[in-house]
Design a protein around this motif. Structure first.
Motif, PDB file in Angstrom:
ATOM      1  N   UNK A  65      -7.355  -6.007   2.947  1.00 14.09           N
ATOM      2  CA  UNK A  65      -8.012  -4.917   2.380  1.00 14.09           C
ATOM      3  C   UNK A  65      -9.286  -5.874   1.034  1.00 14.09           C
ATOM      4  N   UNK A  66      -9.878  -5.049   0.935  1.00 10.44           N
ATOM      5  CA  UNK A  66     -11.102  -5.811  -0.575  1.00 10.44           C
ATOM      6  C   UNK A  66     -10.502  -7.267  -1.345  1.00 10.44           C
ATOM      7  N   UNK A  67      -9.399  -7.822  -0.943  1.00 12.27           N
ATOM      8  CA  UNK A  67      -9.385  -8.663  -2.132  1.00 12.27           C
ATOM      9  C   UNK A  67      -8.465  -9.782  -1.378  1.00 12.27           C
ATOM     10  N   UNK A  68      -8.357  -8.826   0.133  1.00 14.33           N
ATOM     11  CA  UNK A  68      -7.921 -10.401   1.229  1.00 14.33           C
ATOM     12  C   UNK A  68      -6.396 -10.238   1.921  1.00 14.33           C
ATOM     13  N   UNK A  69      -6.158  -9.272   1.424  1.00 21.26           N
ATOM     14  CA  UNK A  69      -4.604  -9.208   1.211  1.00 21.26           C
ATOM     15  C   UNK A  69      -4.395  -8.429   2.745  1.00 21.26           C
ATOM     16  N   UNK A  70      -3.551  -8.907   4.408  1.00 22.31           N
ATOM     17  CA  UNK A  70      -2.630  -8.356   5.152  1.00 22.31           C
ATOM     18  C   UNK A  70      -2.358  -7.051   4.832  1.00 22.31           C
ATOM     19  N   UNK A  71      -2.727  -5.557   5.252  1.00 21.03           N
ATOM     20  CA  UNK A  71      -1.669  -4.934   4.847  1.00 21.03           C
ATOM     21  C   UNK A  71      -1.631  -4.355   6.100  1.00 21.03           C
ATOM     22  N   UNK A  72      -0.050  -4.642   6.549  1.00 19.34           N
ATOM     23  CA  UNK A  72       0.901  -4.268   7.830  1.00 19.34           C
ATOM     24  C   UNK A  72       1.804  -2.962   7.314  1.00 19.34           C
ATOM     25  N   UNK A  73       2.673  -2.375   6.109  1.00 19.91           N
ATOM     26  CA  UNK A  73       3.150  -1.770   6.021  1.00 19.91           C
ATOM     27  C   UNK A  73       3.118  -0.568   5.066  1.00 19.91           C
ATOM     28  N   UNK A  74       3.364   0.518   6.180  1.00 17.85           N
ATOM     29  CA  UNK A  74       3.308   1.722   5.752  1.00 17.85           C
ATOM     30  C   UNK A  74       4.528   2.778   5.448  1.00 17.85           C
ATOM     31  N   UNK A  75       4.881   2.954   3.905  1.00 16.72           N
ATOM     32  CA  UNK A  75       6.246   3.928   3.793  1.00 16.72           C
ATOM     33  C   UNK A  75       5.918   5.088   3.968  1.00 16.72           C
ATOM     34  N   UNK A  76       7.027   5.936   4.942  1.00 15.84           N
ATOM     35  CA  UNK A  76       6.327   7.529   5.156  1.00 15.84           C
ATOM     36  C   UNK A  76       7.330   8.226   4.337  1.00 15.84           C
ATOM     37  N   UNK A  77       7.421   8.991   3.478  1.00 18.95           N
ATOM     38  CA  UNK A  77       8.140   9.759   2.920  1.00 18.95           C
ATOM     39  C   UNK A  77       8.180  10.411   3.491  1.00 18.95           C
ATOM     40  N   UNK A  78       9.191  11.240   4.182  1.00 19.87           N
ATOM     41  CA  UNK A  78       9.538  12.157   5.062  1.00 19.87           C
ATOM     42  C   UNK A  78       9.479  13.384   4.342  1.00 19.87           C
ATOM     43  N   UNK A  79      10.038  13.645   3.636  1.00 18.19           N
ATOM     44  CA  UNK A  79      10.511  14.559   2.221  1.00 18.19           C
ATOM     45  C   UNK A  79      10.459  14.654   0.968  1.00 18.19           C
TER      46      UNK A  79
END
Ligand code: SAM
Length: 320
Positions: free
Chosen positions: A3-17
């Protein structure tokens, strides 16, 4: 991706309901189901799968299915199976209240789910029924055992620290880790949505809990972990502290969230949302562009302690 602050974004939380078979007092308001998201606005499994595929292409490798209660959504095992077979996704985990795990743990494991986080704020059946507005603790206990048998391990138990409610049980939760290989994680109560957060329960910082239990010794944290981990000397499990408020971990945050109605929330503690339903109607390239943009919207850190606007969505509509 970074991201813009150099953090590696590799994790997605999906709310299914946003629907749930409990109504925890600090999670949703008493009439929480009066303004449930209309079914037609909830992402279909095909849409979720397409988004997960796109996310994998930009470097997401871990997906958590959450809600509401993810296990109440019909077809969740099949969704877990599809997501875990996406190239690049090497970890699929679930956060659940555990009520339906007794029957579903084995199928979830076969579908590729590696482990579960189970929310349990008290080990007293009456208190459990009170805080969840009617939940049955013995079903959760059977769910935890089933998850263990199925190998959905290590099992993490989420305990929200609620002053005046469960502060007399912290020692019991910690003791559990002496004999059981569980990871008990204390979570600071967060002021989110319109639930009964501040009025009935006192905020207890993780530091206060740690000071009460000096026998806990620090251990190395998992990579990208949001918790500071400890253990009882000779204990089989661990005790983690998630201090979103008192000592936020934004500098190492590696995640974004997708709500069940198709919005990316780059930060749990911000009202900013980026709609994905529009991009879902476009080409794969457009969808990738929208996802990338949403990651670039991630703020450097949340402003909850600095007078930021209250978070409008209730927790069951975000996904913890
Ligand atoms: N139904 C699932 C469950 O019970 O784990 C998943 C969704 S629930 C919203 C995810 C987690 O968020 C749970 O551990 C819950 O205790 C936590 N949570 C909900 N409201 C919270 C609040 N205001 N502060 C801190 N944690 C909260």
């Amino acid at each position: 991706m970074k991201d813009n602050f150099g953090r590696e974004i590799n994790y997605l939380r999906i709310s299914v309901t946003d629907r749930c078979n409990l109504r925890c007092r600090y999670c949703m308001p008493a009439d929480g189901f009066a303004n449930i998201i209309p079914r037609e606005e909830i992402l279909s499994f095909e849409e979720i799968e397409r988004l997960a595929q796109a996310a994998a292409k930009i470097g997401i490798s871990k997906i958590r299915l959450t809600g509401g209660e993810p296990l109440v959504r019909h077809g969740i095992v099949e969704l877990a199976s599809k997501i875990s077979s996406i190239e690049g996704i090497n970890e699929v985990v679930i956060t659940t209240n555990g009520l339906l795990l007794e029957d579903m743990a084995e199928d979830l494991k076969k579908a590729g789910v590696s482990r579960v986080n189970i929310s349990i704020d008290t080990m007293d059946p009456e208190k459990y029924s009170h805080i969840t507005r009617g939940g049955k603790l013995e079903k959760v206990m059977r769910g935890i055992e089933a998850a263990e048998r199925a190998g959905l391990t290590p099992i993490k138990l989420n305990v929200v620290a609620l002053g005046g409610f469960n502060d007399d049980e912290f020692g019991d939760f910690i003791e559990l880790t002496r004999e059981k290989p569980y990871i008990v994680r204390f979570i600071e109560l967060m002021p989110i949505g319109h639930a009964d957060v501040g009025d009935s329960y006192g905020f207890i910082s993780n530091q206060e809990i740690l000071e009460r239990f000096p026998e806990l010794v620090p251990v190395d944290n998992e990579k990208y972990s949001v918790s500071d981990d400890f253990m009882l000397p000779g204990g089989k499990g661990k005790v983690g502290f998630i201090s979103a408020l008192s000592n936020h971990f934004c500098a190492t945050c590696n995640k974004i969230r997708l709500t069940s109605d198709g919005k990316i929330k780059p930060c749990l503690h911000s009202n900013e949302e980026i709609d994905m339903k529009g991009p879902l109607a476009l080409s794969d390239d457009e969808l990738l562009r929208a996802l990338t943009l949403s990651i670039n919207h991630k703020a450097e850190h949340h402003l909850l302690n600095e007078g930021a606007a209250p978070i409008e969505r209730d927790m069951n509509k975000i996904g913890g």
